[in-house]
Design an enzyme around this catalytic site. Structure first.
Site, PDB file in Angstrom:
ATOM      1  N   HIS A 141      61.538  64.979 -32.762  1.00 21.32           N
ATOM      2  CA  HIS A 141      62.897  64.148 -32.417  1.00 21.32           C
ATOM      3  C   HIS A 141      63.084  63.415 -31.212  1.00 21.32           C
ATOM      4  CE1 HIS A 141      67.068  63.071 -33.469  1.00 21.32           C
ATOM      5  NE2 HIS A 141      67.373  63.218 -32.033  1.00 21.32           N
ATOM      6  N   GLU A 142      62.961  64.414 -30.063  1.00 31.47           N
ATOM      7  CA  GLU A 142      63.191  64.009 -28.746  1.00 31.47           C
ATOM      8  C   GLU A 142      61.799  63.189 -28.468  1.00 31.47           C
ATOM      9  OE1 GLU A 142      65.943  64.360 -27.629  1.00 31.47           O
ATOM     10  OE2 GLU A 142      66.714  65.763 -28.845  1.00 31.47           O
ATOM     11  N   HIS A 178      62.503  59.621 -29.205  1.00 33.03           N
ATOM     12  CA  HIS A 178      63.377  58.872 -28.128  1.00 33.03           C
ATOM     13  C   HIS A 178      62.584  58.477 -27.128  1.00 33.03           C
ATOM     14  CE1 HIS A 178      67.440  59.348 -29.864  1.00 33.03           C
ATOM     15  NE2 HIS A 178      67.398  60.633 -29.969  1.00 33.03           N
ATOM     16  N   GLU A 210      68.381  56.196 -31.802  1.00 27.42           N
ATOM     17  CA  GLU A 210      68.353  57.161 -33.016  1.00 27.42           C
ATOM     18  C   GLU A 210      67.455  56.996 -33.859  1.00 27.42           C
ATOM     19  OE1 GLU A 210      69.893  59.839 -31.984  1.00 27.42           O
ATOM     20  OE2 GLU A 210      70.051  61.200 -33.814  1.00 27.42           O
TER      21      GLU A 210
END
Lengths: 506, 506
Positions: B270-271, B274, B300
C-alpha cells in the site's frame, strides 16, 4: 538553578533566540540524516535545504532586529540588571553579530563559496596527491582570513583573533609557552619509548572482529559510562561525530572496521564524552546559545577524558576486558589483560593525526599550529607548505611522509578555513589532565570506582563542575573554578611520563 | 517535458515557492525521524520545532509577498501567457492563500489550538471509551467548520466546500449517486458472501512470523514492484505511512506484528503504491506545489491498486507465494496457493475500518460520509453520534459495536477536523478499479505480466498516465484522460462481484 526573571523585552529576545536555535537544530537533524541513512538520490536537494536554513540562521543572527536587541541590552543601565544567563546570551549573540556583520555581505558570500569549492578541490588534490591543485585555494583562504582579521581587529598577534573563535582567552603568547614545555618533555619521552626494548604487540587487534558484535560492545560501553540512550542514539557514519539536535536528543556515530577492534570502541568513548557533556548542560540554558560547550578545547577535554584518561587506563579494563573477551573469545582468549592494556596504548609515530596515540598526538597539533601561525603572519608562503610540513614532522616526530596525501593534505580543516581550530585538540588533552589531577584529589576512591566500573560519581562530578554551565562560563573561568589554576601543561606531562614509563618499562 | 520559460518575476516567484517547499520538506524529515527513531526525551522540543516550521510555511503562504505575486499572475494579460506549469503553481498557491487568508488570524490560531487539544482529548476518550469527554470538542470543531464554510462560501451543499479540499470536482450530488449504487451492490453481495458455505480459513496467517523475516519479505516485494530504494527507505513506525522529503527521498514505513503475516506485507504494498507515485512525478515539478498527488483520492487509487488489485490477486501470488513459503516453511508448507489466496481475501464484517477487507471497507466509509454530511448540514447533533453510528453499522455491515471505542471513537480524523477526507478512501478504490479496467485493455498481456512478476510495464503505464503529472492536472482531468470516462463506480462493483463470486463460489 539560575532563577531567570525576565522583562517583556527579554522574553521577546529569548523567543527570537529560540527561533534561531530551532533552525539550527533542524539543520543538525537534516545533516545527521544525510550522513547516516539518507537514500543517495536525496543528496543534492538535501544539501540545498541545509544551506537555506543556514542562510536563515545567518540572516537572523545579523539582522537589524538582532542589532536592536543587542544595542538595548548593551546599554550600561540595562545590562547591569540582567541576570547572568541573559548576560551570557547577549554576550554570545553580540560576538556572533560582530564577527559576521563586520564583513561586507558580498565578501562573506564569496568567502562561503570559496570554502565550499576549496573543500571539493582539496578532496581531489588529496586523492591525486597533488598539492599544487589545492595551493591557489589555500592562498585565497589565507588572504581572506588576513583581510577579515584586519576588519575584526587583533591584539598582539594576528592569529589571536582566530584562536579567540575557538578558545577565548588563549593567545599565541600563552600557546607558545605551553607548546614549548610540552615539546621539551614529549620529544625526549618519545625517544625513550622508541628505544625501549620491551614493546607491546598489537597485532591481535587487527584480526577479524565482527562489526555487529563491535556495535553491541560500543552500546554497552556507552551505556556504562552514563551516555543516556533515552536522549540519544548510536549510528554508523563514515567519520564518527556527535551532534546535539536538542537537549533531549544528542546523537553519536562511529564507524566499524572489520579488522580493527579499537577504532570504533575508542571513538565511541570519545563521542560519548562529547555527548555526555551536551546531555548534562543545565536544561534552563536550553534553546539558547549557552546550550553548548564552553569552548572547543573544553569540549575536547571531555571526549579525551573518557576516551583516554578513563578508556585507556588499566583500571578501566580491569572491569571490562572480561566482557570484551567474552564477545571475542577466539581472538582474545590467549591475550592477558596486561597484553591487551599495553597493545591499546602502543606508541608509534605515524603520519596521520587522527590515528595517532596519546603521546604523539600533541606533536601533530604543534606542527599544524606553527604552520598556521606563520601563514597568518605572512612568515610563510603557502607554496612552501609541503617542505615545511615534512621538516617539522621530522623535527617533532622523527618521521617524514612520502607524499603530501599523508602529509600536508591529510586534514580537511584548512579547506574550510578552520585556522585556529587545531590547538583546541591539544588544549583538550591538557585540560583533561588538569581535571584528572583535581578529580583524583576530590573523589578519593577514584581508582576504585574506575576499576569497578562505577562511573556515576565521576559523571556527576564532571556534570556539576563543568557540564551544567554550558557556555555560561568562559573556558578560563571553568579551568580556574575547577582546578584553582590557570591552564597548565605540567599535569599532562606528568600523566604521560607516568603512564608510558610503566608501559614501556623505562 | 514541460519546457518552462520564465520571466524574472516568474523566477523570483519560483524561488519563493521553492523556499516554502524546502521548509515543508525539513518539517517532513523532522516528523519522520520523530516517529521512526528519535530518542524519547527529544519529543517535546521536536514537536515545537515542527510547529515553528509549519507556522513559517503558513506565514509565507499567506504573506503580502505571496499576495503580490498572485495578484500579478492572476491578471488576465499576464495569466494567458503563463505556461501550464506556472499556471498550475499559481492556481495551487492561490487556492491555499484564499483558504487560509480569509479566516481571521486569531480565529485560525484558536482553531489550530483546538485541534491539537481535541486530538489529545480524543485519545483519552477512546482509551476510556468515553464519548462525552470528546463531545464538546467535536461540537466546537463542527461549529468552526460551519463558520469557515460560510466565510469560504459554497455551492449547493455546505459539505462540498470540505470535499473540495481533498477531492476537487467531487460533490455531494455526485457522491450520493456513487455511494447509492455502491451500497445497492455491495450490501447484497456481502450478504451472499456471509451465507456462503465454503469459507476461507485464515487461521494460519496468525501463527508466529519472525518480524525480521517479514521485513526481508517487505523489502523484496517493494523492490519487485518498482519502489526505488535509492530514492527511499523502509522503516518501522507505529502506523504505516509514506512521506516525501524530496523527489529523491520518498520514505515508507510499516509495522511488523509477530502474529500477523499480512499486516506488514499489505501495508508495505500500500505505502509502496503511494511512494511509487511520488517517486515518479516529473522532476520538473520538483520543489513546487505541483510535486504532489493530484488529490487524496488519486493518491489512494495508487496505493489500493498495488495493495489490492495487484497485491491481492491470484496471479500475483502465482509468482510470489513460493518465495513467501520459502521464508516461512513451517507455517506455510501445508498451505496451498489456493488456500493462501482465499485466506488473504477473507471477507468478514468487522468494527474497525483500517482492518477491513476490500469488500466491507467502502461500507465503513459510507457510514462516516453520511454522518459528516449530516453534521455539517446541522441535520444531526454531535450528541446523537454514538446512536447513529451504531444504527448505520447495523444497516451497512450488519454488525453493531459494543462500545464507542470500537465505534464512533475509532478514527483520529474528526479530532483533527478532517471532515471531507474519508470519501477519498472509497474514491481511491473506485478510481483504482477504473484504471484497472483501462490498463487491461491497453496492456494486453497484463495478466501474464502479473503472474510472472514483471511489473515494469505496469509501473511505466501508471507513471506515464498518472504519476508524471503530479498535481498539474485535476483528478477529474486525470480520470477522463486515462479512462475516457467520468468517475464511475461500475468497475469497482464488477471487480468485487467477479472476485468474491469466485472466492466464495457464489
Amino acid at each position: 538553578m539560575f532563577n531567570i526573571k525576565q522583562s517583556n523585552t527579554e522574553k521577546s529576545f529569548l523567543e527570537f533566540v529560540q527561533k534561531i536555535k530551532a533552525y539550527d537544530s533542524a539543520q543538525s537533524l537534516l545533516y545527521w540524516d544525510m550522513v547516516t541513512g539518507m537514500p543517495e538520490k536525496g543528496v543534492s536537494k538535501r544539501a540545498s535545504i541545509i544551506s537555506l536554513l543556514s542562510t536563515e540562521v545567518f540572516k537572523m543572527s545579523t539582522s537589524d532586529k538582532m542589532k536592536e536587541y543587542l544595542d538595548n541590552f548593551s546599554r550600561q543601565e540595562v545590562n547591569k540588571d540582567l541576570d547572568p544567563v541573559m548576560k551570557g546570551i547577549v554576550r554570545e549573540c553580540k560576538k556572533n553579530y560582530d564577527r559576521f556583520k563586520k564583513i561586507p555581505e558580498d565578501k562573506y558570500r564569496d568567502f562561503v563559496r570559496l570554502k565550499s569549492e576549496a573543500e571539493s578541490i582539496w578532496k581531489k588534490a588529496k586523492q591525486n596527491d597533488d598539492f599544487n591543485l589545492f595551493r591557489p585555494y589555500l592562498e585565497k583562504i589565507v588572504d581572506y582570513l588576513n583581510e577579515f582579521i584586519d576588519i575584526w581587529g587583533y591584539e598582539g598577534n594576528k592569529y589571536n583573533t582566530l584562536l579567540d573563535h575557538y578558545e577565548p582567552g588563549v593567545t599565541v603568547e600563552k600557546l607558545d609557552d605551553i607548546f614549548t614545555d610540552l615539546k621539551a618533555s614529549i620529544v625526549p619521552l618519545l625517544k625513550r619509548v622508541k628505544d625501549a626494548q620491551d614493546k607491546p604487540d598489537d597485532s591481535f587487534l587487527k584480526e577479524y572482529y565482527d562489526p555487529a558484535t563491535q556495535e553491541k560492545l560500543c552500546e554497552l560501553l556507552l551505556e556504562e559510562i552514563g551516555y543516556d540512550f533515552k536522549a540519544g542514539r548510536l549510528d554508523e557514519s563514515e567519520h564518527p561525530f556527535t551532534i546535539g539536535i536538542n537537549s533531549g536528543d544528542v546523537r553519536v556515530t562511529t564507524h566499524y572496521y572489520p579488522h580493527n577492534l579499537t577504532s570504533a570502541l575508542f571513538s565511541s568513548l570519545h563521542e560519548g564524552g562529547h555527548a555526555i557533556y551536551d546531555q548534562n548542560i543545565d536544561p534552563e540554558l536550553d534553546e539558547t546559545p549557552l546550550h553548548d560547550g564552553a569552548s572547543m578545547g573544553i569540549h575536547e577535554s571531555q571526549s579525551r577524558f573518557w576516551e583516554n584518561i578513563i578508556g585507556r587506563s588499566y583500571n578501566f579494563w580491569k572491569s571490562y576486558y572480561g566482557k570484551v573477551r567474552k564477545l571475542f573469545p577466539e581472538q582474545l582468549n590467549d591475550i592477558s589483560l596486561d597484553e591487551f592494556y599495553r597493545a591499546i596504548n602502543k606508541v608509534e609515530p605515524s603520519m596521520i593525526r587522527v590515528e595517532a596515540d596519546e603521546l604523539t598526538y600533541n606533536l601533530h597539533i604543534m606542527v599544524r599550529y606553527e604552520i598556521e601561525k606563520a601563514l597568518i603572519n605572512r612568515e610563510l608562503e603557502v607554496a612552501e607548505l609541503p617542505e615545511v610540513w615534512n621538516q617539522k614532522m621530522k623535527e617533532y616526530l622523527g618521521i617524514e611522509p612520502e607524499n603530501d596525501k599523508e602529509g600536508v593534505l591529510q586534514d580537511v580543516h584548512w579547506s574550510n578555513a578552520l585556522f585556529g581550530y587545531f590547538p583546541s585538540y591539544a588544549l583538550g588533552n591538557i585540560y583533561a589532565a588538569q581535571f584528572y589531577n583535581t578529580i583524583k584529589k576530590e573523589i578519593n576512591n577514584y581508582d576504585e570506582l574506575i576499576s569497578k566500573g562505577h562511573f556515576q560519581p565521576i559523571k556527576e562530578w564532571l556534570g556539576d563542575k563543568i557540564h551544567k554551565y554550558g557556555k555560561l562560563l568562559t573556558p578560563t573561568e571553568i579551568i580556574k573554578k575547577v582546578t584553582g589554576e590557570e591552564i597548565n601543561s605540567r599535569y599532562l606531562i606528568k600523566y604521560l611520563e607516568n603512564k608510558y614509563s610503566k608501559i614501556y618499562k623505562l
